[in-house]
Motif scaffolding. Structure first.
Motif, PDB file in Angstrom:
ATOM      1  N   ARG A   1       0.925  -1.247  -0.098  1.00  0.00           N
ATOM      2  CA  ARG A   1       0.073   0.118  -0.069  1.00  0.00           C
ATOM      3  C   ARG A   1       0.768   1.112   0.117  1.00  0.00           C
ATOM      4  O   ARG A   1       1.720   1.398   0.828  1.00  0.00           O
TER       5      ARG A   1
ATOM      6  N   ARG B   1      -9.406   4.857  -4.338  1.00  0.00           N
ATOM      7  CA  ARG B   1      -8.816   4.405  -2.942  1.00  0.00           C
ATOM      8  C   ARG B   1      -7.277   3.909  -2.973  1.00  0.00           C
ATOM      9  O   ARG B   1      -6.608   3.690  -2.058  1.00  0.00           O
ATOM     10  N   ASP B   2      -6.627   3.708  -4.221  1.00  0.00           N
ATOM     11  CA  ASP B   2      -5.246   3.472  -4.253  1.00  0.00           C
ATOM     12  C   ASP B   2      -4.344   4.533  -4.103  1.00  0.00           C
ATOM     13  O   ASP B   2      -3.003   4.451  -4.165  1.00  0.00           O
TER      14      ASP B   2
ATOM     15  N   SER C   1     -20.168   1.657   4.011  1.00  0.00           N
ATOM     16  CA  SER C   1     -19.414   0.916   3.095  1.00  0.00           C
ATOM     17  C   SER C   1     -18.481  -0.070   3.981  1.00  0.00           C
ATOM     18  O   SER C   1     -18.307   0.015   4.893  1.00  0.00           O
ATOM     19  N   VAL C   2     -17.381  -0.605   2.946  1.00  0.00           N
ATOM     20  CA  VAL C   2     -16.541  -1.582   3.527  1.00  0.00           C
ATOM     21  C   VAL C   2     -15.406  -0.879   4.636  1.00  0.00           C
ATOM     22  O   VAL C   2     -14.839  -1.664   5.428  1.00  0.00           O
ATOM     23  N   VAL C   3     -15.315   0.360   4.548  1.00  0.00           N
ATOM     24  CA  VAL C   3     -14.299   1.095   5.454  1.00  0.00           C
ATOM     25  C   VAL C   3     -15.104   1.650   6.648  1.00  0.00           C
ATOM     26  O   VAL C   3     -14.538   2.031   7.546  1.00  0.00           O
TER      27      VAL C   3
ATOM     28  N   GLU D   1     -11.355   8.729   3.464  1.00  0.00           N
ATOM     29  CA  GLU D   1     -11.270   7.100   3.075  1.00  0.00           C
ATOM     30  C   GLU D   1     -12.982   6.616   2.780  1.00  0.00           C
ATOM     31  O   GLU D   1     -12.818   5.811   2.024  1.00  0.00           O
ATOM     32  N   GLU D   2     -13.740   7.244   3.467  1.00  0.00           N
ATOM     33  CA  GLU D   2     -15.078   7.028   2.841  1.00  0.00           C
ATOM     34  C   GLU D   2     -15.430   7.318   1.542  1.00  0.00           C
ATOM     35  O   GLU D   2     -15.861   6.637   0.595  1.00  0.00           O
TER      36      GLU D   2
ATOM     37  N   ARG E   1     -13.333   8.200  -0.903  1.00  0.00           N
ATOM     38  CA  ARG E   1     -12.101   7.269  -1.747  1.00  0.00           C
ATOM     39  C   ARG E   1     -12.819   5.839  -1.994  1.00  0.00           C
ATOM     40  O   ARG E   1     -12.719   5.512  -3.313  1.00  0.00           O
ATOM     41  N   GLU E   2     -13.167   5.119  -1.023  1.00  0.00           N
ATOM     42  CA  GLU E   2     -13.806   4.011  -1.270  1.00  0.00           C
ATOM     43  C   GLU E   2     -15.150   3.941  -2.170  1.00  0.00           C
ATOM     44  O   GLU E   2     -15.051   3.119  -2.903  1.00  0.00           O
ATOM     45  N   ARG E   3     -15.966   4.887  -1.873  1.00  0.00           N
ATOM     46  CA  ARG E   3     -17.146   4.949  -2.553  1.00  0.00           C
ATOM     47  C   ARG E   3     -17.034   5.398  -3.919  1.00  0.00           C
ATOM     48  O   ARG E   3     -17.963   5.224  -4.623  1.00  0.00           O
TER      49      ARG E   3
ATOM     50  N   SER F   1     -14.414   4.811  -5.856  1.00  0.00           N
ATOM     51  CA  SER F   1     -13.645   3.923  -6.536  1.00  0.00           C
ATOM     52  C   SER F   1     -14.124   2.887  -7.631  1.00  0.00           C
ATOM     53  O   SER F   1     -13.183   2.298  -8.502  1.00  0.00           O
TER      54      SER F   1
END
Lengths: 740, 166
Positions: free
Chosen positions: A611, A673-674, B123-125, B135-136, B138-140, B142
């Motif tokens: 990561r 997310r990366d 979400s998964v995070v 993070e929320e 970015r995850e959503r 992606s």
């Protein structure tokens, strides 16, 4: 920072002027253009083999389908010049003939084009075309066929294929520290979000194409050279391009096929390559094997560099990627040897992808430099500073500017560099790594026209393109500052061969070259306006055009003012042209842009999952034309670097010459997310040797150095060097700490 | 040909269509609304994202005939005349795009995302409850690829609008 005259709009973080169109779905990309006649839709039937000859092709079932208006095969294509001929103007301008004969050039090569009234009809009918091919053995892996390797006539970007200075063997032999390694970098696809697309329409011998292309001038010649027509009879329109990254420098297969379909049916034909098409009917960055040997003396000074590459070139398509060229300008050394060899293969076009040469060359070379620094026991930043050259190590020419030291030192400071840190946080192995970035600064010929209307509005026209680079915006800023008006009084029109010809977008030369042309056009317009003013009113004689402004519907200078309407001949606006070309400084000096990148990675101690946590880049690209769009470009380049280090590879099934991961689920590009928060810094500057604006290329700089910084951080985290890219978790599994 | 009635950006349509037509191609070809983009036609890139009955979907993965009676919102339905929606304006301000090709999908996705956050959908995070953190977002986001790499700026644009809403 050098003094310069630009104190106004140039450099300001102006919002993209075409932004409102793009966020509301009103920017018309190639496949969005509709025109006044309905389009027929073309669907490509691809060859399932890489090399061979068509024995028979049965199109009857397809032709019998509802809505089908034509099936194009090698048996009914219009007259074409053979592929690869008329190559004097380079590979983008050569003939790109399609389906001219029964020969198959590569897997996925079109054997037929089905043209129907709707997409669904064309797709279904295409599935009914039956083609028998006598297959032959092909060449797909350059290493397996190294006996066929040749020295290419020239490399992309430079005629110098091999270089040798000093006595490498002698210097390497007595070097206190020696490191060597063999690296593999994979084929990659630019994977622009917009697949290649074209709408073609013939009017007698005149061809009009709406397409997605970075360099219109060469594209126009390509159509002319393919169909043996006058370039003046070809018009290309390309106002919005959904990403290029080199993949749209030239015309690709759907463009020529659309022209075939349009010729046969007498109607406009639209082909949008589907995503799987793009992997074989568009270009890709070729794979490389790179062998590096580096030597340093006991004081940590580099004494010997050897960089030898082996790559693949598509048959009859002269593109050899110069992977060892950035090495030539990177560090002071006593001896240096670089070489490039290629094997001709039966593969889709190998061609430019963002920072051709540098992207894969610095990936391996800067990884090896890290090894050498470690071997010498010198901090990697200090090692690079210590080996900074005073002049270009290869040519001996002075650098126009070189701010590498500053990039390295400021980067270290911004990142908080404390050496190649290695520590453990729970199950995560943390590592810090860094690398230098270098990319040639180029300038090309360009022309532009600027027109002042009687109400004081300026219209700028040139066949330059905006591929997401911010061209519309920076040219607006340049014209507005040069003419002393607010940006809303300027309209920039791009992407039409009816406008003055430019170099287009590529090689990071677009902004400097076309910006200069616009700047020169504005200067010419001011001179002309002043001449006209002196004629209209003798009080204006002897005044200096530098201070001339546009003020509403008037020209103004000090407290003088004259209506624009009084200056023309009554027929409308007043226009002027400007041109740019590389100055002699491109011959007498070595010109580059620079950077340094610093990465923090976390590697899962159990699974090897990698990561990226932080990435800091400090860059010198001369005068920044727009702080906002420049930052975005650098970030985009850095993300390509993340992809090169950890994700992107086009895998070929070498039994068949087939790219296997031909879609965006299997060709991995970084997703939101990366990508962590990227820390981007630009060093203020002005390179007077580059162009009158003092700017240097920026679009490809960000990719350089990002990948090796990450790779070096992976080494710091795990203690293991991976000499193939992208680095995957399975490459690390055997080298992780014992569990328990 | 198959009959289909649906509403796009508030306008009802009464159509007869080839049952093979995807929702994306219905918009682009039958209705000449080319704002929604075709990047992969396989649900892998998100450029075709539209909002159907309040939920974001990949319009390329859905047959048009499956949307009888549905309410579809596309990028063309986001602005109020010339007045951009808050998200559209934030995308311009934060330079949340470069080439602009993925942008209609990003904005449709982000528009629906704001409602997901409001409804507290995890979400998964998500840990205990949905928090407005990078993070929320970015995850959503992606599922919407951006090859130009405007990700940081996309997060900034969405955060600004999400924060103004709370």
């Amino acid at each position: 920072m050098s003094e310069h005259e630009f104190k106004g709009l140039i450099g300001q973080p102006l919002d993209r002027v075409e932004g409102p169109l793009k966020v509301s779905g009103r920017a018309t990309y190639a496949a969005d253009w509709r025109g006044d006649k309905p389009h027929l839709i073309g669907f490509i039937v691809e060859s399932p083999v890489a090399k061979g000859r068509i024995v028979s092709i049965d199109t009857k079932a397809a032709e019998a389908c509802a809505g089908v208006e034509a099936v194009v095969t090698h048996e009914n294509t219009p007259k074409q010049i053979p592929f690869g001929e008329r190559a004097k103007g380079g590979r983008f301008a050569q003939s790109h003939a399609m389906m001219r004969t029964d020969a198959i050039r590569h897997l996925g090569y079109p054997v037929a084009l089905v043209v129907a009234q709707t997409f669904e009809q064309a797709r279904h009918a295409a599935s009914l075309v039956r083609c028998e091919i006598a297959a032959e053995d092909g060449v797909f892996n350059p290493e397996k066929h190294e006996d066929q390797a040749v020295k290419p006539d020239e490399l992309d970007g430079t005629p110098e294929v091999d270089t040798e200075a000093g006595d490498f063997e002698a210097e390497y032999g007595k070097a206190a520290h020696q490191v060597e390694g063999e690296f593999h970098t994979p084929s990659q696809h630019a994977a622009a979000m917009e697949p290649h697309a074209t709408v073609a329409q013939w009017d007698g011998d005149k061809l009009t194409v709406h397409m997605s292309i970075q360099i219109l001038g060469d594209g126009r010649k390509a159509f002319a050279n393919t169909f043996d027509i006058d370039p003046e009879d070809v018009r290309i329109v390309s106002p919005y391009i959904g990403g290029g990254f080199g993949s749209k420098l030239g015309v690709h297969n759907e463009a020529i096929l659309a022209a075939h379909g349009a010729k046969l049916t007498g109607k406009p034909v639209r082909i949008a390559q589907h995503r799987r098409n793009v992997f074989s009917n568009g270009p890709h960055r070729p794979r490389h094997r790179q062998r590096l040997k580096l030597g340093a003396d006991a004081n940590g000074k580099i004494v010997a560099i050897d960089h030898a590459t082996l790559s693949i070139m598509a048959r009859d398509y002269p593109f050899a990627e110069a992977a060892a060229s950035p090495t030539r300008a990177s560090y002071a050394t006593k001896a240096m040897r670089t070489s490039h060899r290629v094997v001709e293969g039966d593969i889709p076009k190998a061609d430019s992808m963002r920072a051709p040469g540098e992207a894969v060359g610095t990936l391996t070379f800067e990884s090896m430099i890290d090894e050498l620094a470690h071997s010498c026991g010198v901090d990697p930043v200090e090692f690079r500073v210590r080996n900074e050259p005073e002049k270009d190590p290869h040519s001996g020419k002075p650098f126009s500017t070189r701010k590498m030291r500053r990039c390295l030192q400021e980067g270290a400071e911004k990142f908080g560099w404390k050496g190649p840190v290695s520590r453990r946080e729970g199950d995560w192995l943390i590592g810090h790594g860094m690398a230098a970035a270098i990319r040639p600064n180029l300038m090309q010929e360009a022309e532009a026209e600027i027109e002042l209307s009687t109400d004081g509005h300026l219209t700028v026209r040139l066949d330059m393109t905006d591929i997401g680079t911010g061209t519309y915006t920076i040219l607006t800023q340049i014209a507005a500052e040069a003419m002393g008006v607010a940006p809303e009084h300027v309209t920039v029109k791009l992407g039409d061969t009816d406008f003055p010809e430019t170099c287009g977008s590529g090689g990071s030369f677009g902004a400097g070259s076309t910006g200069t042309a616009v700047f020169e056009a504005a200067k010419a317009l001011k001179d002309d306006l002043l001449k006209r003013a002196a004629k209209a009113d003798s009080e204006w004689k002897g005044t200096n055009s530098k201070e001339l402004r546009i003020d509403g519907a008037n020209i103004a200078l000090g407290n003088r003012s004259l209506p624009i309407a009084q200056l023309g001949d009554g027929s409308g606006g007043i226009s002027a042209k400007g041109a740019a070309k590389p100055g002699k400084e491109y011959k007498t000096m070595a010109q580059y842009s620079y950077g340094a990148q610093f990465a923090e990675v976390a590697v899962d101690a159990v699974t090897g999952e990698i990561r990226l946590r932080r990435l800091t880049g400090v860059f010198d690209a001369g005068l920044i034309l727009n702080e906002k769009t420049a930052r975005s470009q650098l970030m985009g380049g850095m993300i390509f670097g993340i992809g090169a280090a950890l994700m992107e590879e086009s895998l070929m099934d070498e039994r068949y010459g087939a790219f296997m991961n031909r879609d965006l689920a299997e060709y991995h590009v970084a997703v939101n997310r990366d990508v962590p928060r990227l820390d981007v810094h630009m060093i203020e500057g002005f390179d007077e040797n580059s162009n009158p604006l003092g700017s240097k290329g920026i679009g490809e700089l960000g990719i350089c150095g990002a990948g090796p910084a990450i790779a070096n951080a992976v080494f710091a985290a795990t203690g293991h060097r991976v000499r193939k890219f992208p680095i995957h978790m399975e490459d690390l599994l055997e080298h992780l700490p014992a569990i328990g | 040909m198959h009959p289909l009635r649906l509403t796009v950006n508030g306008t009802p349509h009464d159509l007869k269509i080839d049952p093979r037509v995807s929702l994306l191609d219905l918009l682009r070809e039958n209705l000449a609304m080319t704002g929604s983009k075709k990047g992969c036609d396989h649900g892998q890139c998100g450029a075709c994202t539209v909002i159907v009955n309040g939920r974001r979907i990949n319009s390329c993965l859905s047959l048009a005939v499956a949307h009888e009676g549905d309410e579809v919102t596309t990028i063309e339905g986001m602005a109020d005349g010339e007045a951009l929606s808050p998200l559209q304006a934030a995308f311009v301000k934060h330079d949340a795009f470069q080439c602009g090709y993925c942008t209609p999908g990003q904005i449709c996705s982000a528009t629906a995302l704001l409602d997901e956050l409001k409804r507290g959908e995890p979400s998964v995070v998500t840990k205990e409850k949905v928090e407005l953190i990078d993070e929320e977002i970015r995850e959503r986001m992606s599922g919407n690829l951006c090859r130009c790499g405007a990700y940081n700026n996309i997060v900034d644009a969405i955060m600004e609008v999400a924060e103004a809403r709370t």
